[in-house]
Design a protein around this motif. Structure first.
Motif, PDB file in Angstrom:
ATOM      1  N   PRO A 134      74.878 -10.793  40.753  1.00  0.00           N
ATOM      2  CA  PRO A 134      75.657  -9.552  40.767  1.00  0.00           C
ATOM      3  C   PRO A 134      75.133  -8.559  39.757  1.00  0.00           C
ATOM      4  O   PRO A 134      74.364  -8.901  38.846  1.00  0.00           O
ATOM      5  CB  PRO A 134      77.060 -10.039  40.388  1.00  0.00           C
ATOM      6  CG  PRO A 134      76.817 -11.264  39.566  1.00  0.00           C
ATOM      7  CD  PRO A 134      75.610 -11.921  40.162  1.00  0.00           C
ATOM      8  N   ALA A 135      75.537  -7.293  39.905  1.00  0.00           N
ATOM      9  CA  ALA A 135      75.187  -6.271  38.925  1.00  0.00           C
ATOM     10  C   ALA A 135      75.773  -6.666  37.579  1.00  0.00           C
ATOM     11  O   ALA A 135      76.953  -7.017  37.476  1.00  0.00           O
ATOM     12  CB  ALA A 135      75.718  -4.915  39.372  1.00  0.00           C
ATOM     13  N   GLN A 136      74.941  -6.654  36.532  1.00  0.00           N
ATOM     14  CA  GLN A 136      75.389  -7.167  35.242  1.00  0.00           C
ATOM     15  C   GLN A 136      75.156  -6.208  34.088  1.00  0.00           C
ATOM     16  O   GLN A 136      75.463  -6.535  32.937  1.00  0.00           O
ATOM     17  CB  GLN A 136      74.666  -8.487  34.934  1.00  0.00           C
ATOM     18  CG  GLN A 136      74.830  -9.535  36.024  1.00  0.00           C
ATOM     19  CD  GLN A 136      74.244 -10.863  35.624  1.00  0.00           C
ATOM     20  OE1 GLN A 136      74.933 -11.714  35.080  1.00  0.00           O
ATOM     21  NE2 GLN A 136      72.950 -11.035  35.873  1.00  0.00           N
ATOM     22  N   ASP A 137      74.640  -5.019  34.374  1.00  0.00           N
ATOM     23  CA  ASP A 137      74.304  -4.095  33.294  1.00  0.00           C
ATOM     24  C   ASP A 137      75.520  -3.709  32.461  1.00  0.00           C
ATOM     25  O   ASP A 137      75.402  -3.394  31.275  1.00  0.00           O
ATOM     26  CB  ASP A 137      73.644  -2.831  33.858  1.00  0.00           C
ATOM     27  CG  ASP A 137      72.281  -3.116  34.476  1.00  0.00           C
ATOM     28  OD1 ASP A 137      71.706  -4.183  34.148  1.00  0.00           O
ATOM     29  OD2 ASP A 137      71.807  -2.297  35.274  1.00  0.00           O
ATOM     30  N   HIS A 138      76.703  -3.752  33.090  1.00  0.00           N
ATOM     31  CA  HIS A 138      77.913  -3.342  32.382  1.00  0.00           C
ATOM     32  C   HIS A 138      78.519  -4.461  31.539  1.00  0.00           C
ATOM     33  O   HIS A 138      79.474  -4.234  30.793  1.00  0.00           O
ATOM     34  CB  HIS A 138      78.960  -2.876  33.388  1.00  0.00           C
ATOM     35  CG  HIS A 138      79.444  -3.963  34.303  1.00  0.00           C
ATOM     36  ND1 HIS A 138      78.647  -4.515  35.290  1.00  0.00           N
ATOM     37  CD2 HIS A 138      80.638  -4.637  34.366  1.00  0.00           C
ATOM     38  CE1 HIS A 138      79.326  -5.451  35.932  1.00  0.00           C
ATOM     39  NE2 HIS A 138      80.534  -5.542  35.382  1.00  0.00           N
ATOM     40  N   LEU A 139      77.969  -5.659  31.648  1.00  0.00           N
ATOM     41  CA  LEU A 139      78.537  -6.808  30.945  1.00  0.00           C
ATOM     42  C   LEU A 139      77.858  -6.985  29.592  1.00  0.00           C
ATOM     43  O   LEU A 139      76.644  -7.205  29.521  1.00  0.00           O
ATOM     44  CB  LEU A 139      78.374  -8.087  31.785  1.00  0.00           C
ATOM     45  CG  LEU A 139      79.111  -8.085  33.130  1.00  0.00           C
ATOM     46  CD1 LEU A 139      78.754  -9.324  33.930  1.00  0.00           C
ATOM     47  CD2 LEU A 139      80.626  -8.007  32.912  1.00  0.00           C
ATOM     48  N   GLY A 140      78.620  -6.878  28.547  1.00  0.00           N
ATOM     49  CA  GLY A 140      78.080  -7.023  27.207  1.00  0.00           C
ATOM     50  C   GLY A 140      78.307  -8.418  26.650  1.00  0.00           C
ATOM     51  O   GLY A 140      78.634  -9.356  27.373  1.00  0.00           O
ATOM     52  N   TRP A 141      78.137  -8.545  25.357  1.00  0.00           N
ATOM     53  CA  TRP A 141      78.299  -9.815  24.669  1.00  0.00           C
ATOM     54  C   TRP A 141      79.541  -9.788  23.801  1.00  0.00           C
ATOM     55  O   TRP A 141      79.980  -8.732  23.343  1.00  0.00           O
ATOM     56  CB  TRP A 141      77.072 -10.109  23.811  1.00  0.00           C
ATOM     57  CG  TRP A 141      75.882 -10.515  24.620  1.00  0.00           C
ATOM     58  CD1 TRP A 141      75.026  -9.688  25.301  1.00  0.00           C
ATOM     59  CD2 TRP A 141      75.412 -11.834  24.853  1.00  0.00           C
ATOM     60  NE1 TRP A 141      74.059 -10.413  25.926  1.00  0.00           N
ATOM     61  CE2 TRP A 141      74.260 -11.736  25.669  1.00  0.00           C
ATOM     62  CE3 TRP A 141      75.839 -13.096  24.441  1.00  0.00           C
ATOM     63  CZ2 TRP A 141      73.543 -12.852  26.086  1.00  0.00           C
ATOM     64  CZ3 TRP A 141      75.128 -14.212  24.849  1.00  0.00           C
ATOM     65  CH2 TRP A 141      73.986 -14.089  25.663  1.00  0.00           C
ATOM     66  N   ASN A 142      80.100 -10.950  23.575  1.00  0.00           N
ATOM     67  CA  ASN A 142      81.282 -11.117  22.739  1.00  0.00           C
ATOM     68  C   ASN A 142      80.975 -12.162  21.680  1.00  0.00           C
ATOM     69  O   ASN A 142      80.070 -12.984  21.840  1.00  0.00           O
ATOM     70  CB  ASN A 142      82.477 -11.579  23.584  1.00  0.00           C
ATOM     71  CG  ASN A 142      82.697 -10.720  24.807  1.00  0.00           C
ATOM     72  OD1 ASN A 142      83.294  -9.668  24.740  1.00  0.00           O
ATOM     73  ND2 ASN A 142      82.180 -11.181  25.956  1.00  0.00           N
ATOM     74  N   SER A 143      81.740 -12.132  20.618  1.00  0.00           N
ATOM     75  CA  SER A 143      81.545 -13.125  19.571  1.00  0.00           C
ATOM     76  C   SER A 143      82.897 -13.611  19.065  1.00  0.00           C
ATOM     77  O   SER A 143      83.906 -12.897  19.140  1.00  0.00           O
ATOM     78  CB  SER A 143      80.737 -12.543  18.405  1.00  0.00           C
ATOM     79  OG  SER A 143      81.438 -11.480  17.783  1.00  0.00           O
ATOM     80  N   VAL A 144      82.924 -14.830  18.584  1.00  0.00           N
ATOM     81  CA  VAL A 144      84.127 -15.424  18.014  1.00  0.00           C
ATOM     82  C   VAL A 144      83.675 -16.377  16.921  1.00  0.00           C
ATOM     83  O   VAL A 144      82.619 -17.011  17.024  1.00  0.00           O
ATOM     84  CB  VAL A 144      84.939 -16.158  19.107  1.00  0.00           C
ATOM     85  CG1 VAL A 144      84.164 -17.330  19.672  1.00  0.00           C
ATOM     86  CG2 VAL A 144      86.280 -16.617  18.573  1.00  0.00           C
ATOM     87  N   ASP A 145      84.439 -16.449  15.842  1.00  0.00           N
ATOM     88  CA  ASP A 145      84.049 -17.385  14.797  1.00  0.00           C
ATOM     89  C   ASP A 145      84.313 -18.810  15.264  1.00  0.00           C
ATOM     90  O   ASP A 145      85.118 -19.066  16.166  1.00  0.00           O
ATOM     91  CB  ASP A 145      84.783 -17.084  13.489  1.00  0.00           C
ATOM     92  CG  ASP A 145      86.279 -17.324  13.578  1.00  0.00           C
ATOM     93  OD1 ASP A 145      86.684 -18.493  13.481  1.00  0.00           O
ATOM     94  OD2 ASP A 145      87.034 -16.353  13.748  1.00  0.00           O
TER      95      ASP A 145
END
Length: 338
Positions: A134-145
């Motif tokens: 699928p189109a993924q350019d709009h999907l960023g990254w997330n972080s959690v401790d």
């Protein structure tokens, strides 16, 4: 970009191995190594791997004369890796284009992160071509401790968490150590808990890997009951909590959370079994819940568990599927944390 080492355990996957290796070498990463660890295959896997290695110096192979089991291959990969980042990739799976570059970039940007992972899609044997991503350019990254990640896992131990296509900071993996042979199933789930105990976690909903689903998946070897699946999952959690997390100040709280939610899952599945007329399975699951946390019977799982699309919908859906989703010979589920 920092070097990436990819270990590929393989057993009788000669027909899949070339595509798997090519998916790694075509990532656009200049400094990369691939190490095929063959576990005494009886097909032509070794010959295929050696042909590829002869053409590309980035590829090496270890051909075992005897099958030592999957843990030995995983742990050989851990010992072999020396670059800043490493991955263990099953020989029948593929990396999505650019997956390693994106994951390594996020680890570069987050020096406190232990590992990075993302979504997956399945490629079923009856399909001639892999699924279109699928189109993924709009999907960023997330972080959690790491602490928040561990708490989420204990609050909802049956939630889907990716355990494949995970890029790990090699120094953290060395500290975490080997996969435990005492865990026949869910050893990779336990490893993710151990890694999160040593650092933060970054993830994306974008697809990083393509998982092949075929008749020779090692997961087909598992035919346990739902209770047995819960027991194996609980064993992995308790192994982590007893060994790696024992000095954490919140170790006792995490144990209570995981036990409570394993028992709650068994209780919900027991209800589904009763509705479905599976009396013996219902009693079996109730017995498991009572053995793990009997308080669940007078404090049943309410609230958000019964929200439409929430936990109960997911758990009942898993129950209706007949048996737990599995992969790599061990029952497990995969998806990005949300």
């Amino acid at each position: 970009m920092s070097r990436i080492d990819v270990a590929i355990p393989s057993f009788n996957y000669a027909r899949y191995l070339p595509a798997c290796i090519e998916s790694v070498l075509s990532q656009g990463v200049d400094d990369i190594r691939v190490h095929v660890i063959d576990n005494a295959s009886t097909d032509d896997s070794v010959a295929v791997a050696r042909q590829i290695a002869a053409r590309d110096a980035r590829v090496s192979i270890l051909a075992r004369p005897a099958n030592l089991g999957p843990h030995a291959s995983f742990n050989t990969g851990v010992d072999w890796a020396t670059g800043p980042y490493m991955m263990i990739l099953c020989a029948d799976d593929l990396l999505a284009p650019g997956a390693l570059r994106r994951a390594a970039d996020m680890l570069d940007r987050n020096p406190g992160a232990a590992f990075a992972y993302g979504g997956e899609v399945e490629w079923h044997a009856q399909d001639a071509e892999p699924p279109r991503l699928p189109a993924q350019d709009h999907l960023g990254w997330n972080s959690v401790d790491g602490t928040a990640y561990l708490r989420r896992r204990c609050l909802d131990p049956m939630a889907n968490h990716s355990t494949g296509m995970v890029l790990v900071r090699t120094a953290i993996q060395k500290r975490a150590g080997h996969y435990r042979e005492t865990l026949r199933y869910y050893d990779d789930h336990e490893m993710m808990l151990r890694l999160a105990n040593l650092g933060d976690v970054v993830w994306t909903d974008a697809v990083l890997g393509i998982r092949r689903i075929h008749g020779c998946n090692m997961s087909n070897l598992y035919n346990g009951s739902r209770r047995e699946d819960l027991e194996h999952r609980l064993e992995a959690f308790r192994s982590f909590l007893a060994i790696d997390a024992r000095r954490r100040p919140d170790a006792a709280e995490l144990r209570v959370l995981s036990d409570r939610n394993f028992a709650a899952t068994a209780l919900l599945w027991a209800g589904a079994a009763a509705i479905g007329g599976c009396r013996r399975e219902c009693l079996d699951l109730l017995s498991f819940a009572a053995s793990v946390d009997p308080s669940v019977f007078w404090r049943p799982p309410l609230g958000r568990a019964f929200r439409r699309g929430g936990r109960i919908d997911r758990l009942l859906g898993q129950w209706r599927q007949g048996r737990p989703a599995t992969a790599n010979g061990r029952p497990m589920t995969r998806d990005a944390i949300s």
